[in-house]
Design an enzyme around this catalytic site. Structure first.
Site, PDB file in Angstrom:
ATOM      1  N   LYS A  10       0.829  -1.210   0.000  1.00 25.26           N
ATOM      2  CA  LYS A  10       0.000   0.000   0.000  1.00 25.26           C
ATOM      3  C   LYS A  10       0.870   1.268   0.000  1.00 25.26           C
ATOM      4  O   LYS A  10       2.080   1.204   0.265  1.00 25.26           O
ATOM      5  CB  LYS A  10      -0.934  -0.043   1.218  1.00 25.26           C
ATOM      6  CG  LYS A  10      -1.945  -1.207   1.166  1.00 25.26           C
ATOM      7  CD  LYS A  10      -2.940  -1.137   2.329  1.00 25.26           C
ATOM      8  CE  LYS A  10      -3.929  -2.296   2.282  1.00 25.26           C
ATOM      9  NZ  LYS A  10      -4.980  -2.175   3.335  1.00 25.26           N
ATOM     10  N   TYR A  50     -12.321  -1.786  -3.856  1.00 20.96           N
ATOM     11  CA  TYR A  50     -12.885  -1.949  -2.507  1.00 20.96           C
ATOM     12  C   TYR A  50     -14.413  -1.838  -2.487  1.00 20.96           C
ATOM     13  O   TYR A  50     -14.994  -1.544  -1.441  1.00 20.96           O
ATOM     14  CB  TYR A  50     -12.262  -0.928  -1.553  1.00 20.96           C
ATOM     15  CG  TYR A  50     -10.882  -1.327  -1.065  1.00 20.96           C
ATOM     16  CD1 TYR A  50     -10.686  -2.470  -0.281  1.00 20.96           C
ATOM     17  CD2 TYR A  50      -9.766  -0.555  -1.354  1.00 20.96           C
ATOM     18  CE1 TYR A  50      -9.424  -2.835   0.174  1.00 20.96           C
ATOM     19  CE2 TYR A  50      -8.493  -0.905  -0.899  1.00 20.96           C
ATOM     20  CZ  TYR A  50      -8.338  -2.049  -0.129  1.00 20.96           C
ATOM     21  OH  TYR A  50      -7.089  -2.405   0.337  1.00 20.96           O
ATOM     22  N   PHE A  58     -15.630   3.749   6.876  1.00 24.97           N
ATOM     23  CA  PHE A  58     -14.250   4.134   6.562  1.00 24.97           C
ATOM     24  C   PHE A  58     -13.964   4.141   5.060  1.00 24.97           C
ATOM     25  O   PHE A  58     -12.829   4.396   4.646  1.00 24.97           O
ATOM     26  CB  PHE A  58     -13.260   3.204   7.281  1.00 24.97           C
ATOM     27  CG  PHE A  58     -13.405   1.736   6.971  1.00 24.97           C
ATOM     28  CD1 PHE A  58     -12.852   1.198   5.816  1.00 24.97           C
ATOM     29  CD2 PHE A  58     -14.089   0.896   7.832  1.00 24.97           C
ATOM     30  CE1 PHE A  58     -12.977  -0.152   5.524  1.00 24.97           C
ATOM     31  CE2 PHE A  58     -14.224  -0.462   7.553  1.00 24.97           C
ATOM     32  CZ  PHE A  58     -13.662  -0.988   6.395  1.00 24.97           C
ATOM     33  N   ARG A  86      -2.698 -14.569   4.170  1.00 22.02           N
ATOM     34  CA  ARG A  86      -3.406 -13.869   5.264  1.00 22.02           C
ATOM     35  C   ARG A  86      -2.667 -14.111   6.591  1.00 22.02           C
ATOM     36  O   ARG A  86      -2.566 -13.221   7.436  1.00 22.02           O
ATOM     37  CB  ARG A  86      -4.863 -14.337   5.377  1.00 22.02           C
ATOM     38  CG  ARG A  86      -5.724 -14.082   4.151  1.00 22.02           C
ATOM     39  CD  ARG A  86      -6.168 -12.662   3.976  1.00 22.02           C
ATOM     40  NE  ARG A  86      -6.926 -12.124   5.063  1.00 22.02           N
ATOM     41  CZ  ARG A  86      -7.568 -10.954   5.021  1.00 22.02           C
ATOM     42  NH1 ARG A  86      -7.549 -10.213   3.916  1.00 22.02           N
ATOM     43  NH2 ARG A  86      -8.218 -10.500   6.056  1.00 22.02           N
ATOM     44  N   THR A  92      -5.984  -7.380  10.379  1.00 16.87           N
ATOM     45  CA  THR A  92      -6.181  -6.052   9.776  1.00 16.87           C
ATOM     46  C   THR A  92      -5.611  -4.956  10.672  1.00 16.87           C
ATOM     47  O   THR A  92      -4.925  -4.044  10.208  1.00 16.87           O
ATOM     48  CB  THR A  92      -7.688  -5.802   9.552  1.00 16.87           C
ATOM     49  OG1 THR A  92      -8.232  -6.908   8.841  1.00 16.87           O
ATOM     50  CG2 THR A  92      -7.928  -4.514   8.781  1.00 16.87           C
ATOM     51  N   ARG A 103       2.214  -7.045   9.135  1.00 22.57           N
ATOM     52  CA  ARG A 103       1.510  -5.883   9.698  1.00 22.57           C
ATOM     53  C   ARG A 103       1.998  -5.576  11.111  1.00 22.57           C
ATOM     54  O   ARG A 103       2.157  -4.408  11.483  1.00 22.57           O
ATOM     55  CB  ARG A 103      -0.004  -6.124   9.650  1.00 22.57           C
ATOM     56  CG  ARG A 103      -0.582  -5.925   8.245  1.00 22.57           C
ATOM     57  CD  ARG A 103      -1.990  -6.429   8.145  1.00 22.57           C
ATOM     58  NE  ARG A 103      -2.668  -5.973   6.919  1.00 22.57           N
ATOM     59  CZ  ARG A 103      -3.831  -6.450   6.509  1.00 22.57           C
ATOM     60  NH1 ARG A 103      -4.455  -7.392   7.194  1.00 22.57           N
ATOM     61  NH2 ARG A 103      -4.385  -5.985   5.405  1.00 22.57           N
ATOM     62  N   ASN A 113      -2.069  -0.095   6.938  1.00 13.65           N
ATOM     63  CA  ASN A 113      -1.567  -1.386   7.419  1.00 13.65           C
ATOM     64  C   ASN A 113      -0.676  -2.099   6.408  1.00 13.65           C
ATOM     65  O   ASN A 113      -0.626  -3.321   6.349  1.00 13.65           O
ATOM     66  CB  ASN A 113      -2.726  -2.257   7.903  1.00 13.65           C
ATOM     67  CG  ASN A 113      -3.738  -2.533   6.812  1.00 13.65           C
ATOM     68  OD1 ASN A 113      -3.529  -2.149   5.664  1.00 13.65           O
ATOM     69  ND2 ASN A 113      -4.822  -3.210   7.153  1.00 13.65           N
ATOM     70  N   HIS A 116      -2.117  -5.421   1.426  1.00 13.71           N
ATOM     71  CA  HIS A 116      -3.406  -6.072   1.186  1.00 13.71           C
ATOM     72  C   HIS A 116      -3.175  -7.538   0.852  1.00 13.71           C
ATOM     73  O   HIS A 116      -2.178  -7.883   0.230  1.00 13.71           O
ATOM     74  CB  HIS A 116      -4.110  -5.398  -0.005  1.00 13.71           C
ATOM     75  CG  HIS A 116      -5.283  -6.184  -0.521  1.00 13.71           C
ATOM     76  ND1 HIS A 116      -6.533  -6.096   0.045  1.00 13.71           N
ATOM     77  CD2 HIS A 116      -5.377  -7.110  -1.515  1.00 13.71           C
ATOM     78  CE1 HIS A 116      -7.354  -6.927  -0.594  1.00 13.71           C
ATOM     79  NE2 HIS A 116      -6.682  -7.552  -1.549  1.00 13.71           N
ATOM     80  N   GLU A 127      -9.348  -9.855  -8.169  1.00 16.55           N
ATOM     81  CA  GLU A 127      -8.374  -8.815  -7.816  1.00 16.55           C
ATOM     82  C   GLU A 127      -7.138  -8.865  -8.714  1.00 16.55           C
ATOM     83  O   GLU A 127      -6.586  -7.825  -9.086  1.00 16.55           O
ATOM     84  CB  GLU A 127      -7.983  -8.955  -6.343  1.00 16.55           C
ATOM     85  CG  GLU A 127      -9.149  -8.619  -5.420  1.00 16.55           C
ATOM     86  CD  GLU A 127      -8.808  -8.784  -3.945  1.00 16.55           C
ATOM     87  OE1 GLU A 127      -9.696  -8.524  -3.112  1.00 16.55           O
ATOM     88  OE2 GLU A 127      -7.667  -9.155  -3.610  1.00 16.55           O
TER      89      GLU A 127
HETATM   90  P1  ADP Z   1      -8.185  -6.759   5.285  1.00 14.44           P
HETATM   91  O1  ADP Z   1      -7.309  -5.805   4.493  1.00 14.44           O
HETATM   92  O2  ADP Z   1      -7.448  -7.328   6.470  1.00 14.44           O
HETATM   93  O3  ADP Z   1      -8.838  -7.812   4.425  1.00 14.44           O
HETATM   94  P2  ADP Z   1     -10.762  -5.433   5.350  1.00 14.44           P
HETATM   95  O4  ADP Z   1     -11.037  -6.112   4.044  1.00 14.44           O
HETATM   96  O5  ADP Z   1     -11.763  -5.577   6.439  1.00 14.44           O
HETATM   97  O6  ADP Z   1      -9.351  -5.862   5.935  1.00 14.44           O
HETATM   98  O7  ADP Z   1     -10.583  -3.869   5.103  1.00 14.44           O
HETATM   99  C1  ADP Z   1      -9.915  -3.390   3.959  1.00 14.44           C
HETATM  100  C2  ADP Z   1      -8.972  -2.288   4.369  1.00 14.44           C
HETATM  101  O8  ADP Z   1      -9.740  -1.183   4.861  1.00 14.44           O
HETATM  102  C3  ADP Z   1      -8.028  -2.620   5.535  1.00 14.44           C
HETATM  103  O9  ADP Z   1      -6.887  -3.333   5.141  1.00 14.44           O
HETATM  104  C4  ADP Z   1      -7.693  -1.244   6.060  1.00 14.44           C
HETATM  105  O10 ADP Z   1      -6.730  -0.577   5.233  1.00 14.44           O
HETATM  106  C5  ADP Z   1      -9.043  -0.524   5.918  1.00 14.44           C
HETATM  107  N1  ADP Z   1      -9.852  -0.644   7.147  1.00 14.44           N
HETATM  108  C6  ADP Z   1     -10.476  -1.754   7.616  1.00 14.44           C
HETATM  109  N2  ADP Z   1     -11.150  -1.504   8.746  1.00 14.44           N
HETATM  110  C7  ADP Z   1     -10.958  -0.182   9.004  1.00 14.44           C
HETATM  111  C8  ADP Z   1     -11.403   0.710  10.028  1.00 14.44           C
HETATM  112  N3  ADP Z   1     -12.178   0.280  11.029  1.00 14.44           N
HETATM  113  N4  ADP Z   1     -10.996   1.996   9.973  1.00 14.44           N
HETATM  114  C9  ADP Z   1     -10.210   2.437   8.962  1.00 14.44           C
HETATM  115  N5  ADP Z   1      -9.771   1.661   7.952  1.00 14.44           N
HETATM  116  C10 ADP Z   1     -10.122   0.365   7.967  1.00 14.44           C
HETATM  117 MG    MG Z   2     -10.196  -7.612   2.891  1.00 14.47          MG
END
Ligand code: ADP
Ligand code: MG
Length: 143
Positions: A10, A50, A58, A86, A92, A103, A113, A116, A127
Site C-alpha cells: 500500500k 474496494y 471508513f 493472510r 487487519t 503488519r 496497514n 493487502h 483482484e
Molecule cells: P483486510 O485488508 O485485512 O482484508 P478489510 O477487508 O476488512 O481488511 O478492510 C480493507 C482495508 O480497509 C483494511 O486493510 C484497512 O486498510 C481498511 N480498514 C479496515 N477496517 C478499518 C477501520 N475500522 N478503519 C479504517 N480503515 C479500515
Molecule cells: Mg479484505
C-alpha cells in the site's frame, strides 16, 4: 484450492521505503512473485477494488489513502496461497496481529496497514484481473 493470491504494497509501504523488506518477508514465507508493478490508483480504480466496503464508514478515507501515492500490486504463487498469505500479513489491525507478521512488524494502524491480501480464491481471481493482464504474469512471458 487455487495457488495464487493478490498482494498490494500500500502507499504507506512505498512512502516508508519498505518495498524491499516486505518483499523479502514475503519470499521468506515461501511465496514466489509471478507479477509485479508500481501504479498510482485513481479514485475510480480504488473504489472499484474496494467495492465490497462501499457502505462502511471508513470507505471514503480508505479510497483517499489508497490513492494518496503509488502502490505495488503483486501476484503471488504458493500452495494454499490465499490462507497462507493472510497468515503471513496478520490481522487487519496491527495491534491484534501476531508477532512476526508483516503488519505487526511494519504497520502504523488499522487503515495504514502496509499490505493487502485477497480473502478468498474467488476474490483473488477478480483482484488479480483488476491489475494484471494474462500476458503480464510470469508463466506467460514465454521465457
Ligand atoms: P483486510 O485488508 O485485512 O482484508 P478489510 O477487508 O476488512 O481488511 O478492510 C480493507 C482495508 O480497509 C483494511 O486493510 C484497512 O486498510 C481498511 N480498514 C479496515 N477496517 C478499518 C477501520 N475500522 N478503519 C479504517 N480503515 C479500515
Ligand atoms: Mg479484505
Amino acid at each position: 484450492m487455487s495457488n495464487r493470491t493478490l498482494a498490494i504494497l500500500k502507499p504507506d509501504c512505498v512512502r516508508k521505503n519498505l518495498i524491499g523488506q516486505v518483499v523479502a518477508k514475503i519470499n521468506e514465507a515461501g511465496f514466489k512473485v509471478v507479477a509485479m508493478k508500481m501504479t498510482h490508483l485513481t479514485n475510480e480504480s480504488a473504489s472499484g477494488f474496494y467495492e465490497v466496503h462501499k457502505e462502511r464508514p471508513f470507505f471514503g478515507e480508505l479510497v483517499e489513502f489508497m490513492t494518496s501515492g503509488p502502490c505495488v500490486p503483486i501476484v503471488l504463487e504458493k500452495e494454499n496461497a490465499v490462507a497462507d498469505f493472510r497468515k503471513t500479513i496478520g490481522a487487519t489491525n496491527p495491534a491484534n496481529a501476531e508477532e512476526g507478521t508483516i503488519r505487526k512488524m511494519y504497520a502504523d494502524g488499522i487503515e495504514q496497514n502496509i499490505v493487502h491480501g485477497s480473502d478468498s480464491d474467488e476474490n483473488a481471481k477478480i483482484e488479480i484481473a483488476h491489475f494484471f493482464s494474462r500476458k503480464e504474469i510470469l508463466e506467460n512471458y514465454g521465457l
